[in-house]
Scaffold this active site. Structure first.
Site, mmCIF file in Angstrom:
data_model
loop_
_atom_site.group_PDB
_atom_site.id
_atom_site.type_symbol
_atom_site.label_atom_id
_atom_site.label_comp_id
_atom_site.label_asym_id
_atom_site.label_seq_id
_atom_site.Cartn_x
_atom_site.Cartn_y
_atom_site.Cartn_z
ATOM 1 N N THR A 276 -8.517 6.540 -1.918
ATOM 2 C CA THR A 276 -9.866 6.005 -2.046
ATOM 3 C C THR A 276 -10.886 7.109 -1.764
ATOM 4 O O THR A 276 -12.024 7.032 -2.215
ATOM 5 C CB THR A 276 -10.099 4.821 -1.080
ATOM 6 O OG1 THR A 276 -9.530 5.162 0.196
ATOM 7 C CG2 THR A 276 -9.447 3.556 -1.587
ATOM 8 N N LYS B 75 -8.280 13.918 4.529
ATOM 9 C CA LYS B 75 -7.402 12.746 4.498
ATOM 10 C C LYS B 75 -6.410 12.912 5.635
ATOM 11 O O LYS B 75 -6.360 13.977 6.257
ATOM 12 C CB LYS B 75 -6.664 12.646 3.163
ATOM 13 C CG LYS B 75 -6.031 13.993 2.713
ATOM 14 C CD LYS B 75 -5.341 13.902 1.361
ATOM 15 C CE LYS B 75 -6.268 13.995 0.182
ATOM 16 N NZ LYS B 75 -6.333 12.752 -0.591
ATOM 17 N N ARG B 76 -5.616 11.860 5.917
ATOM 18 C CA ARG B 76 -4.597 12.041 6.934
ATOM 19 C C ARG B 76 -3.662 13.184 6.569
ATOM 20 O O ARG B 76 -3.444 13.462 5.387
ATOM 21 C CB ARG B 76 -3.789 10.747 7.104
ATOM 22 C CG ARG B 76 -4.538 9.704 7.872
ATOM 23 C CD ARG B 76 -4.800 10.142 9.302
ATOM 24 N NE ARG B 76 -3.584 10.105 10.058
ATOM 25 C CZ ARG B 76 -3.316 9.234 11.025
ATOM 26 N NH1 ARG B 76 -4.224 8.336 11.374
ATOM 27 N NH2 ARG B 76 -2.166 9.271 11.662
ATOM 28 N N HIS C 293 0.798 -1.229 0.000
ATOM 29 C CA HIS C 293 0.000 0.000 0.000
ATOM 30 C C HIS C 293 0.828 1.274 0.000
ATOM 31 O O HIS C 293 0.262 2.359 0.165
ATOM 32 C CB HIS C 293 -0.928 0.035 1.213
ATOM 33 C CG HIS C 293 -1.970 -1.023 1.207
ATOM 34 N ND1 HIS C 293 -3.230 -0.830 0.682
ATOM 35 C CD2 HIS C 293 -1.942 -2.302 1.633
ATOM 36 C CE1 HIS C 293 -3.933 -1.946 0.806
ATOM 37 N NE2 HIS C 293 -3.165 -2.852 1.379
ATOM 38 N N LYS D 129 0.942 14.402 0.865
ATOM 39 C CA LYS D 129 -0.428 14.684 0.418
ATOM 40 C C LYS D 129 -0.620 16.172 0.124
ATOM 41 O O LYS D 129 -1.605 16.582 -0.467
ATOM 42 C CB LYS D 129 -1.439 14.194 1.448
ATOM 43 C CG LYS D 129 -1.458 12.660 1.605
ATOM 44 C CD LYS D 129 -2.422 12.226 2.690
ATOM 45 C CE LYS D 129 -2.350 10.745 3.021
ATOM 46 N NZ LYS D 129 -3.023 9.874 2.049
ATOM 47 N N LYS E 108 -14.699 8.349 -3.512
ATOM 48 C CA LYS E 108 -15.932 8.704 -2.792
ATOM 49 C C LYS E 108 -16.470 10.038 -3.299
ATOM 50 O O LYS E 108 -17.677 10.216 -3.514
ATOM 51 C CB LYS E 108 -15.665 8.769 -1.279
ATOM 52 C CG LYS E 108 -15.367 7.402 -0.686
ATOM 53 C CD LYS E 108 -14.682 7.455 0.681
ATOM 54 C CE LYS E 108 -14.032 6.097 0.963
ATOM 55 N NZ LYS E 108 -13.031 6.126 2.031
HETATM 56 C C1 26Q Z 1 3.547 0.169 10.304
HETATM 57 C C2 26Q Z 1 4.428 -0.257 11.288
HETATM 58 C C3 26Q Z 1 4.314 0.241 12.573
HETATM 59 C C4 26Q Z 1 3.301 1.138 12.873
HETATM 60 C C5 26Q Z 1 2.417 1.565 11.886
HETATM 61 C C6 26Q Z 1 2.544 1.085 10.584
HETATM 62 C C7 26Q Z 1 1.597 1.527 9.522
HETATM 63 C C8 26Q Z 1 0.252 1.742 9.820
HETATM 64 C C9 26Q Z 1 -0.632 2.159 8.836
HETATM 65 C C10 26Q Z 1 2.012 1.732 8.224
HETATM 66 C C11 26Q Z 1 1.118 2.147 7.242
HETATM 67 C C12 26Q Z 1 -0.220 2.360 7.543
HETATM 68 C C13 26Q Z 1 -1.223 2.797 6.565
HETATM 69 C C14 26Q Z 1 -1.036 2.948 5.272
HETATM 70 C C15 26Q Z 1 -2.114 3.396 4.385
HETATM 71 O O1 26Q Z 1 -3.205 3.721 4.811
HETATM 72 N N1 26Q Z 1 -1.868 3.444 3.075
HETATM 73 C C16 26Q Z 1 -2.899 3.860 2.138
HETATM 74 O O2 26Q Z 1 -3.573 2.694 1.683
HETATM 75 C C17 26Q Z 1 -4.691 3.034 0.881
HETATM 76 C C18 26Q Z 1 -5.436 1.773 0.549
HETATM 77 O O3 26Q Z 1 -4.714 1.013 -0.373
HETATM 78 C C19 26Q Z 1 -4.244 3.785 -0.359
HETATM 79 O O4 26Q Z 1 -5.392 4.196 -1.065
HETATM 80 C C20 26Q Z 1 -3.407 5.009 0.015
HETATM 81 O O5 26Q Z 1 -2.874 5.612 -1.137
HETATM 82 C C21 26Q Z 1 -2.282 4.598 0.964
HETATM 83 O O6 26Q Z 1 -1.603 5.746 1.430
#
Ligand code: 26Q
Length: 815
Positions: A658, A550-551, A362, A556, A662
């Protein structure tokens, strides 16, 4: 329309009233007229849960009887949001439920609003998992989602003096009404300890002694599909101590052990890590990952053995999809169970494992790639570490044999420099690897995972993300839903999202355009009412609703949006007639608590909003609003009311996005870069139906290679210079944003000057905004574009994405 006749008889208004009344009596000893909204919400959840549970029994029997292959979707995050309205919608009893509630003296809207969001995720990745569960179920695929039953979900955001403050999200008080604990299916997960090896009957046995045991208790949430009686389960693992702390054990030294187990158990399911797109190498996070992975694999294996009596056909009856690398430990955990518990040899265990696991990536951001310290792995998970070392050695031999190139060996190594690289472990141990948009998958193949792809090209695929269009269109935008049904001749689009295409034929139809505009206007008014009541913010429904939610992340580029607003503001000060169309910029974003720059940007948005709000020149022309605590339930209100969707990440950085989908489905027009799924939106919409701007992904790379010097742009472009200088000077509240100015022009703390190329894209972005505002003035043109956006959004339905996973990766049948 598109439903089969053999479906179970749903509730009528009357039987619902009776069921709710009975539940209130049973649980609270109250009659409806005495019950609070919260009690009624609980009664609703219990009634619907019972209804789904009986369907669940049927679905499980069928899967078992027909020996169907099952999909297991593992994710550290499921951002489910609210469930009451969604479940009632999928069960096709929403109108009856609303009526029953009103008849019993409640306001249905208040009951729905009383439900807390199940915020068990950060953003895109977690929400994707939730949308996919809906489609898996609606497409009648036997599937289970697995995650952790976090006590605290994503923090609640408060804005205090312009700054983000985090508050705990204690969602389980009311949210737990959906959860069904299954104590009879508890699993035990072991941490630490020491390995002892011995030979017996020609077999080497490995046992782990003195490990810390934690019990994993399943708490199941049933998920109903739409247009089907099929239901699936989201299994959330709660943690508890394996043995009670008992003073009598003290002398045997077991008191300390029990106390340790209790402490570990308490910590594991306590809180969701609030980092998004950023790896945090905390040992508690690794414990969470293994806890949930081990419990899940044990639970799958136990059920499989129950049905088939052997694990040798595991891969024929199960497929495990892992949501990013977070559940990577399923690979060594499967190996452990096959070898240590089922007595298989390495080759057989490896063959089955590598036919069972598929990995979705992702992100391409380097800071998000998981690399765990070898020492931590070794002490926390000694047996898993042993297995990883063996996998790593064999993988390395394979790579060396293929490439004979030490540089590639190093790049593809699973264990290197004292670290375990989770993505490489997935490449070695998975049968498929996919990115989440066309561009993203190409970047994986040509860059990030190039060496692995050249060696095993058959593993690499693309599945462009999708969203649950029933939730994100039909359920939340009832006005638009009615119009679509009328124009497309029914509700086919709910189960066949491509049917939305029929709307294209109405793009030039004046009455349709006007009706669409009226629906959007009504949605804006109700959103304005909501913000007035809940945020104390007055919005002008006659202004453009221009939205970035978004975050908060530098890639971004919320800061680019801010720079443009400053630019408009300065123009307005030079010439009060420069804005003819009132314009409202809405932001919503949580920042990771430790992400300092992101927090500064939130504060900047609030400083700017405050300055503009106090400047009479901006009245009825320009407004900036930061919406506190952006979350699923707020998005559900905002999407139908949005007109402009800001998707402005640096090209090559957003894997898919995503939110963009929406907005499109709800008729907003996109201002965006050619990044992530925006590329695919552009393929169906063309230049004429969106506002594209900025460098392309390859141009970004090239510019970086050639040496990017943002100061040159600063010196050359006067209006850009003025915007940046305004950051230094600060706003009405006297806070200077010199730090952000410095980052853009000179870089800081190891990061390059303007790492995300805001200055390089600034001109082009302002021009796109300009084109957007001009188009907005031409109502006919705008509405025509809006119709095209809705009509062509069908490919972004999660049903399409799940059908692709089912056909190309999982090889399971679907509706
Ligand atoms: C990893 C290790 C330790 C702590 C936290 C994490 C961690 C947590 C969440 C790493 C990444 C995330 C989240 C990533 C994320 O939300 N990516 C998004 O995924 C969406 C669905 O595929 C995409 O549409 C977005 O582009 C992408 O940023």
């Amino acid at each position: 329309m598109a439903q089969s006749k053999s479906r179970m008889t749903p509730f009528t208004t009357k039987t619902l009233e009776e069921a709710l009344t009975a539940k209130l009596m049973l649980n609270f000893s109250k009659a409806p007229e005495e019950a609070t909204d919260e009690e009624m919400l609980k009664a609703c959840a219990l009634v619907i849960r019972d209804m789904m549970a009986s369907r669940g029994l049927e679905a499980r029997r069928k899967t078992r009887r027909e020996q169907k292959k099952k999909v297991h979707y593992l994710s550290l995050e499921f951002l489910m949001g609210r469930s009451l309205m969604k479940n009632a919608y999928n069960l096709e009893i929403l109108p009856q439920l609303k009526e029953a509630l009103e008849n019993l003296g409640f306001k249905a809207g208040d009951i729905f609003e009383a439900e807390p969001d199940a915020g068990l995720g950060n953003g895109g990745l977690g929400r994707l998992a939730a949308c996919y569960l809906d489609s898996l179920t609606s497409l009648e695929i036997p599937a289970t989602g697995y995650s952790i039953c976090y006590e605290l979900g994503i923090f609640k955001q408060k804005i205090v003096e312009g700054q983000q403050v985090e508050l705990p999200d204690d969602w389980k008080g009311l949210g737990a009404a959906w959860l069904l604990p299954k104590p009879e299916e508890i699993q035990t997960v072991h941490f630490g300890g020491t390995l002892r090896e011995f030979w017996d009957n020609g077999h080497l046995h490995i046992v782990n002694e003195n490990a810390t045991a934690v019990q994993a208790v399943p708490c199941d949430m049933v998920v109903a599909g739409y247009g089907t009686d099929h239901v699936n389960t989201l299994r959330l693992w709660d943690a508890r101590a394996a043995r009670p702390v008992d003073m009598k054990l003290f002398s045997r030294g077991e008191y300390a052990k029990a106390a340790e187990e209790e402490a570990m158990a308490k910590a594991i399911a306590r809180v969701l890590y609030p980092e998004d797109n950023h790896y945090e190498g905390k040992s508690l996070r690794l414990k969470q990952q293994y806890f949930f992975v081990s419990a899940t694999v044990q639970s799958i294996a136990t059920k499989h053995l129950d049905t088939y009596g052997t694990l040798k056909n595991f891969h024929e009856k199960n497929v495990i999809q892992i949501n990013d690398t977070h559940p990577t430990l399923v690979i060594p955990e499967l190996m452990r169970i096959f070898i240590d518990e089922a007595g298989m040899n390495w080759d057989e265990a490896w063959d089955i494992t590598t036919k069972s696991v598929a990995y979705t990536n992702h992100t391409v951001l380097a800071e998000a790639l998981e690399r765990w310290p070898q020492n931590l792995m070794e002490t926390l998970l000694p047996r898993i570490w042993q297995i990883i070392v063996e996998i790593a050695g064999r993988w390395q031999a394979k790579v060396e044999n293929f490439y004979h190139d030490p540089v590639k060996t190093q790049k593809m190594a699973i264990v290197w420099g004292g670290e375990v690289r989770m993505a490489n472990l997935c490449l070695a141990g998975g049968m498929a690897v996919n990115g989440v948009s066309g561009l993203h998958s190409d970047i994986l193949k040509k860059d990030v995972f190039k060496e692995a792809c050249d060696m095993e090209p058959w593993k690499f695929q693309n599945v462009t993300n999708g969203i649950d269009h029933r939730r994100w269109l039909s359920e939340v935008n009832t006005g638009l839903d009615s119009l679509i049904r009328e124009l497309t001749g029914g509700d086919d689009y709910l189960t066949e999202p491509m049917a939305l295409q029929k709307l294209d034929a109405y793009a030039d139809d004046k009455t349709v355009q006007e009706r669409l505009e009226a629906i959007k206007r009504a949605n804006k008014e109700s959103f304005a009412k909501y913000t007035k009541r809940h945020h104390g913010v007055t919005l002008d429904p006659g202004s453009i609703f221009d939205v970035q939610v978004k975050r908060l992340h530098e890639y971004k580029r919320q800061l680019l949006n801010v720079l443009h607003i400053i630019h408009l503001y300065q123009k307005l000060q030079d010439d009060p007639n420069s804005i003819t169309q009132p314009h409202t910029f809405l932001f919503g974003a949580k920042s990771a608590p430790g992400y300092f720059v992101a927090k500064r940007i939130i504060r900047l948005i609030n400083s700017l909003a405050d300055d503009i709000a106090h400047n009479p020149i901006c009245k009825d022309k320009l407004q900036v609003v930061f919406l506190e605590n952006y979350r699923v339930s707020l998005a559900e209100k905002l999407m139908p009311a949005s007109e402009v969707s800001q998707q402005i990440s640096t090209a090559g950085k957003e894997a898919s996005g995503t939110g963009n989908m929406k907005f499109m489905m709800n008729g907003a027009l996109t201002i965006g870069t050619l990044d992530g799924a925006n590329v695919e939106m552009h393929e169906v919409l063309g230049d004429e139906n969106m506002f594209l701007f900025g460098l392309h992904a390859d141009e970004v790379e090239q510019l970086k290679r050639e040496g990017y010097v943002p100061q040159r742009l600063y010196n050359r472009d006067e209006s850009l210079r003025r915007c940046l200088d305004a950051l230094r000077a600060g706003f009405r509240d006297g806070v200077s944003y010199e730090d952000l100015y410095q980052r853009l022009l000179f870089g800081a703390g190891g990061s390059a000057a303007d790492e995300y190329l805001l200055l390089a894209d600034f001109r082009s972005y302002c021009e796109a905004e300009q084109r957007m505002v001009e188009t907005y003035a031409d109502r006919e043109q705008w509405n025509r574009m809006s119709v095209h956006n809705i009509a062509r959004s069908g490919i972004f339905a999660a049903d399409r994405a799940i059908a692709e996973y089912a056909d190309n990766i999982w090889h399971v049948p679907h509706k």
